[in-house]
Scaffold this motif. Structure first.
Motif, mmCIF file in Angstrom:
data_model
loop_
_atom_site.group_PDB
_atom_site.id
_atom_site.type_symbol
_atom_site.label_atom_id
_atom_site.label_comp_id
_atom_site.label_asym_id
_atom_site.label_seq_id
_atom_site.Cartn_x
_atom_site.Cartn_y
_atom_site.Cartn_z
ATOM 1 N N MET A 81 0.814 -1.208 0.000
ATOM 2 C CA MET A 81 0.000 0.000 0.000
ATOM 3 C C MET A 81 0.857 1.271 0.000
ATOM 4 O O MET A 81 0.409 2.315 -0.463
ATOM 5 N N TYR B 161 1.272 3.559 -3.080
ATOM 6 C CA TYR B 161 0.219 4.395 -3.663
ATOM 7 C C TYR B 161 -0.055 5.651 -2.840
ATOM 8 O O TYR B 161 -1.193 5.939 -2.486
ATOM 9 N N LEU C 187 1.040 7.456 -6.968
ATOM 10 C CA LEU C 187 -0.066 7.362 -7.933
ATOM 11 C C LEU C 187 0.277 8.101 -9.229
ATOM 12 O O LEU C 187 -0.045 7.637 -10.321
ATOM 13 N N TYR D 22 2.714 5.933 -11.006
ATOM 14 C CA TYR D 22 2.005 4.799 -11.609
ATOM 15 C C TYR D 22 1.327 5.238 -12.906
ATOM 16 O O TYR D 22 1.334 4.534 -13.912
ATOM 17 N N GLU E 98 -5.887 -3.726 -21.144
ATOM 18 C CA GLU E 98 -7.184 -3.514 -20.495
ATOM 19 C C GLU E 98 -7.920 -2.331 -21.142
ATOM 20 O O GLU E 98 -9.133 -2.365 -21.344
ATOM 21 N N SER F 287 -9.373 3.082 -7.748
ATOM 22 C CA SER F 287 -9.774 3.626 -9.047
ATOM 23 C C SER F 287 -8.630 4.246 -9.830
ATOM 24 O O SER F 287 -8.698 4.344 -11.051
ATOM 25 N N LYS G 233 -9.145 4.577 -17.798
ATOM 26 C CA LYS G 233 -9.864 3.440 -18.411
ATOM 27 C C LYS G 233 -11.340 3.447 -18.011
ATOM 28 O O LYS G 233 -12.217 3.095 -18.788
ATOM 29 N N LEU H 296 -13.160 4.571 -5.334
ATOM 30 C CA LEU H 296 -12.560 4.374 -4.002
ATOM 31 C C LEU H 296 -11.048 4.298 -4.147
ATOM 32 O O LEU H 296 -10.534 3.533 -4.973
ATOM 33 N N ASP H 297 -10.345 5.102 -3.388
ATOM 34 C CA ASP H 297 -8.874 5.006 -3.403
ATOM 35 C C ASP H 297 -8.298 5.568 -2.108
ATOM 36 O O ASP H 297 -9.036 6.080 -1.263
ATOM 37 N N LEU H 298 -6.952 5.477 -2.032
ATOM 38 C CA LEU H 298 -6.288 5.764 -0.759
ATOM 39 C C LEU H 298 -6.027 7.244 -0.504
ATOM 40 O O LEU H 298 -5.890 7.663 0.634
ATOM 41 N N GLY I 156 -10.556 5.825 1.402
ATOM 42 C CA GLY I 156 -10.271 4.782 2.387
ATOM 43 C C GLY I 156 -9.672 3.565 1.703
ATOM 44 O O GLY I 156 -9.334 3.603 0.518
ATOM 45 N N THR I 157 -9.543 2.511 2.469
ATOM 46 C CA THR I 157 -8.966 1.280 1.913
ATOM 47 C C THR I 157 -10.076 0.391 1.357
ATOM 48 O O THR I 157 -11.255 0.639 1.592
ATOM 49 N N LEU J 145 -10.139 -3.204 -11.444
ATOM 50 C CA LEU J 145 -9.376 -3.262 -12.693
ATOM 51 C C LEU J 145 -7.876 -3.216 -12.404
ATOM 52 O O LEU J 145 -7.439 -3.253 -11.254
ATOM 53 N N GLY J 146 -7.108 -3.126 -13.478
ATOM 54 C CA GLY J 146 -5.673 -2.880 -13.341
ATOM 55 C C GLY J 146 -4.908 -4.035 -12.751
ATOM 56 O O GLY J 146 -3.821 -3.834 -12.210
ATOM 57 N N SER K 79 -5.284 -5.392 -10.111
ATOM 58 C CA SER K 79 -4.998 -5.087 -8.703
ATOM 59 C C SER K 79 -5.147 -6.312 -7.804
ATOM 60 O O SER K 79 -4.473 -6.412 -6.776
HETATM 61 C C1 LIG Z 1 -2.563 -1.197 -9.828
HETATM 62 S S1 LIG Z 1 -3.332 0.288 -9.435
HETATM 63 C C2 LIG Z 1 -4.731 0.240 -10.503
HETATM 64 C C3 LIG Z 1 -5.357 1.575 -10.721
HETATM 65 C C4 LIG Z 1 -6.539 1.587 -11.686
HETATM 66 N N1 LIG Z 1 -7.624 0.765 -11.210
HETATM 67 C C5 LIG Z 1 -6.099 1.142 -13.036
HETATM 68 O O1 LIG Z 1 -6.555 0.072 -13.483
HETATM 69 O O2 LIG Z 1 -5.325 1.831 -13.664
HETATM 70 C C6 LIG Z 1 -4.002 -0.032 -7.845
HETATM 71 C C7 LIG Z 1 -4.886 1.063 -7.301
HETATM 72 O O3 LIG Z 1 -5.441 0.598 -6.075
HETATM 73 C C8 LIG Z 1 -5.203 1.507 -5.024
HETATM 74 N N2 LIG Z 1 -4.986 0.708 -3.808
HETATM 75 C C9 LIG Z 1 -3.966 -0.130 -3.526
HETATM 76 N N3 LIG Z 1 -4.163 -0.730 -2.341
HETATM 77 C C10 LIG Z 1 -5.332 -0.271 -1.872
HETATM 78 C C11 LIG Z 1 -6.094 -0.535 -0.707
HETATM 79 N N4 LIG Z 1 -5.683 -1.404 0.211
HETATM 80 N N5 LIG Z 1 -7.252 0.116 -0.558
HETATM 81 C C12 LIG Z 1 -7.701 1.002 -1.496
HETATM 82 N N6 LIG Z 1 -7.032 1.281 -2.636
HETATM 83 C C13 LIG Z 1 -5.862 0.652 -2.806
HETATM 84 C C14 LIG Z 1 -3.987 2.264 -5.432
HETATM 85 O O4 LIG Z 1 -3.938 3.526 -4.834
HETATM 86 C C15 LIG Z 1 -4.150 2.330 -6.959
HETATM 87 O O5 LIG Z 1 -4.906 3.413 -7.361
#
Ligand SMILES: C[S@@+](CC[C@H](N)C(=O)[O-])C[C@H]1O[C@@H](n2cnc3c(N)ncnc32)[C@H](O)[C@@H]1O
Length: 864
Positions: free
Chosen positions: A39, A42, A47, A50, A66, A98, A103, A130-132, A164-165, A234-235, A237
């Motif tokens: 985590m 990010y 970000l 990234y 994607e 997000s 995308k 939702l993001d950090l 949030g997470t 997506l992504g 993750s």
């Molecule tokens: C690999 S990136 C993908 C971003 C986007 N969805 C994409 O496809 O381009 C992972 C995303 O998840 C978020 N992230 C990672 N761990 C997280 C967590 N535990 N809770 C919430 N968001 C998280 C990161 O901040 C980042 O924006």
């Protein structure tokens, strides 16, 4: 106006900081592999970096792949997402992690296209990112609103942030954060309700089906409900989770069984090692900066960005094709220690060359993906793959029931949720657990209570079999008879059910007057027991099964081999009947039978598109043999009385034993069964009757499915379901023949991926799909979800002993008119489709069973 952002943190920022400090400490003080929490990557700066990876590092193919899918298929995806529920007002699209939203914009555009403009103040769809990082959420959402997309979304899709997470977000939804007032949903009167059934003739004032073995849905908050929910993840993750944690995470998503909620999930494939390693180590060093930035973020948590001095570290990465995991490490350049600024204690000691793991990216073979979904209680509704075949987007739903993997320690309960299995056997094919029974009952109830409308209960969907109602009585009666004999107790009341429902009919196709012994059923509709009394009986018999398991737990009864056999046999008997009932019901699909409730109806046009681009084998046949193989297993029922291994034993039907060794010569065999398309062309050219799996409507030949007939075009690549005589003729005209049991067994041993490997068995779909065997270097795949004919006549093999519990099970059919079929269809439970020794059989000119066939060739005659 700036976007609305909800702070959904469960813990206060101070607590979060303390928790992260503790996570860093324990990761760096671990005895084995040291780690930093992923985590950390990010933060706001991370970000942005990234984002640079995704826009500037051409090696990072995941983003482009994607994006390509979303650019070209977002409309299909959004349509398929809404197949069950339509675009209902008040629905929520929630994106986990997000990121840049670049995308996502394609999905938002397609959502705006399908949403009806709001008649009230609130747009029909709310999208939550939702993001950090709050600032990044603000920036990216503003970006969307100020782009050309902004005006298109107005009045249709409102966009908001959740700060949030992932865990915070899931808790927010689970605790009712998104809840809205419950709508008054009109009951669908064409279907039976799940917990009680009544028909016109049913005049009983109450039903016993409300007993403890009946439906027990979870309570819901009165007056409030979670809106329809579509989650985007997506992504790739999910790849950041350890493999087993990924399944646990998906299990925890608040997708309600059978509600039409969906998950759109991006998974990277297990691509070539070089391609993956370059993707995470681009030539411009952007990924390196991204990973090193994690050090600053870690330091900041302790109040000092420079705590982990960047010059002490370098970036290294590696992909292991065996585990299919990519790992990103920081490698230490010199021995050093880092002190905790708060108290001066040693936070971590590092030695030169030591690796500290920063991130892992789990990759998914097809088998990995299907394993993940099965273990998460999710069903792939559809899959879209990019043009290079490296990355897939999967649309998943949580149906009202799923079958976890055979090897799994979990099962699906009657609410469609996954629960731990209480194991009574160490063998995969041993005594079924009570949870497996519950799963099977959910399936039985789904078929009998949601697919058969009251008007069909007294109808025979096919001649040669009984009215539908018979089967509702037959299953509990068969179970009750065997429990009664085993336990030497009274029959469950009403006792006379055994006279009506003990055994069904299976007449000779050529001379229906020739039938094995069977129960005499009423000839007048009014003389049948009414439905509520049958369901009450069913409920009491089910309870009897559960009580039997309880008696093993309390020690009141011992689970011996014979008891295990009764449980195995009655369990598989019920499962086999689900399939036979379904093939009967198929004949009335579109004119009576209702589609399975709680499974999204297929979006045929987009499925057809994706099937059209699927990979094909480079040659149509494969040469196999000579080989020696073992068929069957050793499960000798006459040894039950003395055996002491009930909890380890593998059970099977009488014809599966004993084990025998056979030899097979050289032969060639088609990679795939005969398709509808091939058979259609054949009939056009050579003449012949339409198989019962097809139907002619308005002069057009269509293929029957449980969702109603579909065009021949749609089903062109599916295996054709037809009787032996027809497929044998096809094979002979092609210069070949249908394979023997041993030849087909050898083919399956080598190339069938099975339920665990993603085959179309076990109710993954409620229709066949195109075969996938022979497309990749392993050749492994699915035959598309049908049993397959063999040229082997069903007969007693040397050493055969008829079952003592069910003497007529096999031997009544050793009449020379039946042939062995192997495998399993889309409606065969994994346990039966997956037991290698299973042999099924049908009369060669029986038109209804879900059996296809493939052509085999003697090597000397084969010119292919
Ligand atoms: C690999 S990136 C993908 C971003 C986007 N969805 C994409 O496809 O381009 C992972 C995303 O998840 C978020 N992230 C990672 N761990 C997280 C967590 N535990 N809770 C919430 N968001 C998280 C990161 O901040 C980042 O924006």
């Amino acid at each position: 106006m700036s976007p609305q952002i909800l702070d959904i943190h469960v813990d206060s920022p101070d607590d979060n900081g303390a928790a992260m400090r503790q996570e860093i400490r324990s990761g760096l003080q671990a005895m084995g592999q040291k780690t930093f929490p992923t985590m950390l990557l990010y933060d706001n700066r991370g970000l942005r970096i990234y984002d640079d990876i995704t826009t500037k590092a051409s090696e990072y193919y995941l983003f482009g792949a994607e994006e390509e899918i979303l650019k070209t298929k977002a409309d299909d995806i959004v349509r398929t997402m809404h197949a069950s529920t339509g675009v209902s007002h008040g629905q929520v699209v929630l994106e986990l992690g997000s990121g840049s939203l670049r995308k996502t914009s394609h999905i938002l555009r397609s959502l705006a296209n399908v949403a009806q403009p709001a008649s009230s103040q609130t747009p029909p769809i709310t999208y939550y990112a939702l993001d950090l990082e709050q600032r990044e959420l603000q920036r990216t959402l503003e970006g969307i609103n100020h782009s050309d997309l902004g005006p298109m979304l107005e009045g249709k899709v409102s966009t908001r942030g959740m700060w949030g997470t992932y865990d915070d977000g899931l808790k927010y939804v689970q605790s009712g954060g998104l809840n809205v007032p419950a709508p008054q949903i009109p009951l669908d009167r064409t279907r039976f309700s799940r917990d009680f059934v009544s028909d016109e003739r049913d005049r009983s004032p109450h039903s016993d089906s409300q007993s403890s073995a009946a439906d027990d849905s979870p309570p819901s908050t009165p007056g409030e409900t979670q809106p329809p929910l579509h989650i985007l993840f997506l992504g790739s993750s999910l790849g950041n989770f350890p493999r087993e944690d990924g399944a646990a995470f998906l299990r925890s998503l608040p997708l309600r069984p059978g509600a039409g909620d969906t998950l759109l999930l991006g998974l990277d494939h297990d691509n070539e090692k070089g391609v993956i390693e370059k993707a995470y180590n681009d030539s411009q060093g952007i990924t390196r900066d991204f990973i090193l930035n994690g050090l600053k973020a870690a330091g900041r948590v302790f109040g000092d960005e420079k705590l982990f001095e960047e010059s002490n570290w370098e970036y290294v990465n590696r992909y292991d094709p065996k585990t299919r995991i990519h790992e990103a490490f920081l490698q230490c350049k010199a021995d050093h220690q880092v002190k905790d600024p708060s108290d001066g204690s040693i936070l971590a000691s590092f030695v030169k060359h030591e690796l500290v793991k920063m991130e892992q990216s789990v990759k998914f073979s097809d088998t990995d993906a299907y394993t993940l979904f099965s273990e998460s209680g999710l069903r792939p509704v559809q899959r879209w793959t990019d043009s290079t075949g490296r990355y897939s987007l999967w649309l998943l739903e949580r149906p009202t029931l799923t079958f976890p993997l055979l090897s799994s320690a979990i099962s699906c309960n009657r609410q469609g949720l996954l629960v731990p299995k209480t194991l009574y056997s160490s063998s995969t094919f041993g005594v079924p657990s009570p949870q497996e029974w519950e799963n099977l009952w959910a399936l039985w109830d789904l078929v009998t209570r949601t697919m058969i409308p009251p008007s069909m209960l007294f109808q025979k969907p096919i001649d040669l079999r009984h009215i539908c109602l018979f089967y509702l009585g037959h299953i509990p009666t068969f179970l009750d008879i065997h429990l009664t004999r085993l336990l030497k107790e009274q029959h469950t009341e009403p006792e006379n059910f055994k006279d009506i429902f003990e055994r069904g009919i299976d007449p000779n196709v050529d001379d229906p007057t020739q039938c094995h012994p069977h129960s005499e059923v009423p000839s007048d509709e009014n003389d049948w027991p009414n439905l509520s009394s049958i369901l009450g009986f069913q409920s009491r018999v089910r309870q009897r099964v559960l009580d039997l398991y309880k008696s093993f737990d309390t020690g009141a009864r011992t689970l011996d081999r014979k008891t295990g056999r009764v449980l195995f046999m009655t369990y598989e008997h019920e499962a086999l009947h689900v399939e036979t009932l379904l093939y009967m019901l198929l004949q009335r699909a579109g004119t009576g039978t209702l589609p399975p409730l709680g499974f999204s109806p297929p979006d045929w046009p987009s499925l057809k598109d994706s099937w059209a681009t699927a990979l094909r084998p480079t040659s149509s046949t494969v040469k196999l043999g000579p080989a020696k193989l073992t068929l069957g297993h050793d499960d000798i029922e006459s040894e039950d009385a003395t055996a002491t291994d009930a909890r380890e034993h593998e059970y099977g039907w009488d014809n599966e034993s004993p084990k025998r060794t056979v030899e097979v010569g050289e032969f060639r065999i088609e990679w795939r069964p005969v398709t509808n398309g091939e058979y259609y062309k054949f009939i056009k050219e050579k003449g012949g009757n339409l198989p019962a799996s097809w139907v002619e409507q308005d002069g057009e030949v269509q293929v029957r499915t449980l969702f109603g007939p579909v065009s021949m075009d749609t089903a062109w690549e599916w295996p054709v379901i037809a009787m032996y005589d027809d497929l044998s003729r096809y094979a002979i005209v092609k210069g070949g023949r249908l394979p023997t049991e041993t030849e087909l067994r050898l083919f399956y041993d080598l190339f069938d991926s099975g339920y665990e490997g993603g085959s179309n068995v076990g109710f993954r779909n409620w229709h066949p799909t195109p075969a996938t065997t022979g497309a990749d270097s392993s050749g492994k795949g699915s035959n598309g979800g049908v049993w397959e004919w063999t040229s082997t006549v069903f007969d007693a093999e040397p050493g055969f002993q008829a079952s003592l519990l069910y003497p007529g099970y096999s031997q009544d059919f050793f009449d020379g008119a039946h042939n062995v079929v192997l495998g399993g269809s889309y409606a065969t439970i994994p346990r039966i489709a997956g037991r290698r020794s299973v042999r099924n059989w049908y009369q060669r000119n029986y038109p209804y069973a879900w059996v296809g066939g493939r052509v085999a060739y003697d090597v000397q005659n084969c010119s292919i």
